[in-house]
Design a protein around this motif. Sequence first.
Motif, PDB file in Angstrom:
ATOM      1  N   PRO A 126       9.813  72.829  44.716  1.00 16.00           N
ATOM      2  CA  PRO A 126      10.647  71.689  44.291  1.00 16.00           C
ATOM      3  C   PRO A 126       9.816  70.511  43.768  1.00 16.00           C
ATOM      4  N   ILE A 127       8.665  70.236  44.379  1.00 17.55           N
ATOM      5  CA  ILE A 127       7.827  69.130  43.925  1.00 17.55           C
ATOM      6  C   ILE A 127       7.296  69.396  42.519  1.00 17.55           C
ATOM      7  N   TYR A 128       7.014  70.653  42.208  1.00 17.36           N
ATOM      8  CA  TYR A 128       6.546  70.993  40.859  1.00 17.36           C
ATOM      9  C   TYR A 128       7.655  70.725  39.839  1.00 17.36           C
ATOM     10  N   ARG A 129       8.876  71.130  40.165  1.00 18.01           N
ATOM     11  CA  ARG A 129       9.986  70.950  39.223  1.00 18.01           C
ATOM     12  C   ARG A 129      10.236  69.471  38.938  1.00 18.01           C
ATOM     13  N   VAL A 130      10.181  68.637  39.969  1.00 20.79           N
ATOM     14  CA  VAL A 130      10.400  67.196  39.774  1.00 20.79           C
ATOM     15  C   VAL A 130       9.236  66.598  38.991  1.00 20.79           C
ATOM     16  N   THR A 131       8.024  67.030  39.288  1.00 20.40           N
ATOM     17  CA  THR A 131       6.848  66.524  38.581  1.00 20.40           C
ATOM     18  C   THR A 131       6.888  66.924  37.116  1.00 20.40           C
ATOM     19  N   HIS A 132       7.323  68.128  36.840  1.00 25.40           N
ATOM     20  CA  HIS A 132       7.452  68.583  35.447  1.00 25.40           C
ATOM     21  C   HIS A 132       8.520  67.760  34.725  1.00 25.40           C
ATOM     22  N   GLU A 133       9.617  67.498  35.391  1.00 20.45           N
ATOM     23  CA  GLU A 133      10.665  66.655  34.805  1.00 20.45           C
ATOM     24  C   GLU A 133      10.127  65.249  34.538  1.00 20.45           C
ATOM     25  N   PHE A 134       9.356  64.712  35.480  1.00 23.41           N
ATOM     26  CA  PHE A 134       8.764  63.394  35.311  1.00 23.41           C
ATOM     27  C   PHE A 134       7.856  63.365  34.078  1.00 23.41           C
ATOM     28  N   LEU A 135       7.038  64.384  33.898  1.00 24.76           N
ATOM     29  CA  LEU A 135       6.149  64.438  32.741  1.00 24.76           C
ATOM     30  C   LEU A 135       6.958  64.427  31.443  1.00 24.76           C
ATOM     31  N   GLY A 136       8.072  65.135  31.417  1.00 21.60           N
ATOM     32  CA  GLY A 136       8.940  65.109  30.238  1.00 21.60           C
ATOM     33  C   GLY A 136       9.515  63.728  29.977  1.00 21.60           C
ATOM     34  N   VAL A 137       9.951  63.048  31.023  1.00 22.99           N
ATOM     35  CA  VAL A 137      10.499  61.693  30.882  1.00 22.99           C
ATOM     36  C   VAL A 137       9.428  60.746  30.362  1.00 22.99           C
ATOM     37  N   VAL A 138       8.233  60.823  30.942  1.00 14.86           N
ATOM     38  CA  VAL A 138       7.137  59.940  30.520  1.00 14.86           C
ATOM     39  C   VAL A 138       6.763  60.207  29.070  1.00 14.86           C
ATOM     40  N   THR A 139       6.736  61.459  28.686  1.00 12.77           N
ATOM     41  CA  THR A 139       6.422  61.798  27.295  1.00 12.77           C
ATOM     42  C   THR A 139       7.450  61.190  26.351  1.00 12.77           C
ATOM     43  N   ASP A 140       8.722  61.243  26.730  1.00  9.48           N
ATOM     44  CA  ASP A 140       9.774  60.673  25.893  1.00  9.48           C
ATOM     45  C   ASP A 140       9.694  59.147  25.817  1.00  9.48           C
ATOM     46  N   ILE A 141       9.457  58.489  26.951  1.00 10.19           N
ATOM     47  CA  ILE A 141       9.472  57.018  26.917  1.00 10.19           C
ATOM     48  C   ILE A 141       8.242  56.440  26.234  1.00 10.19           C
ATOM     49  N   THR A 142       7.130  57.148  26.282  1.00 12.09           N
ATOM     50  CA  THR A 142       5.935  56.611  25.615  1.00 12.09           C
ATOM     51  C   THR A 142       6.004  56.785  24.093  1.00 12.09           C
ATOM     52  N   ARG A 143       6.878  57.641  23.647  1.00 15.74           N
ATOM     53  CA  ARG A 143       7.014  57.883  22.213  1.00 15.74           C
ATOM     54  C   ARG A 143       7.389  56.604  21.456  1.00 15.74           C
TER      55      ARG A 143
END
Length: 118
Positions: free
Chosen positions: A8-25
């Motif tokens: 579960p921690i991996y799935r949330v961390t992967h989701e977080f990386l996607g969110v960060v990638t989108d917001i830094t764009r």
Amino acid sequence: MALHTSLPIYRVTHEFLGVVTDITRNMPRDYKASIGSKLREEGIELIVLVYRANAARAKAPHLSDLIERLQVIELLLRLSKDKRFISVGQYARSIELTAQIGRQANAWRKHSTSSPVV
């Protein structure tokens, strides 16, 4: 040892990386290269630390490092919100995910230090 991608921690961390990638764009160019890239790098490092903790016998050092990096990420996110590089909604979503990661990492660390290593 479970496959790290099923944790579960991996799935949330992967989701977080996607969110960060989108917001830094959409960050201003100067800050995208500094703050944005640091956020993405730290997000990738979180995933690496989840893998390392899962594979290691002594999980606590990796989880402590993960928790420390979460603090750096939260600082960068707050700075980004304060300087209006990201919206309040983006900040709220990111912090929600970092809180989930932190809770899971702390629980995992607590469990790994309380149970004997086989």
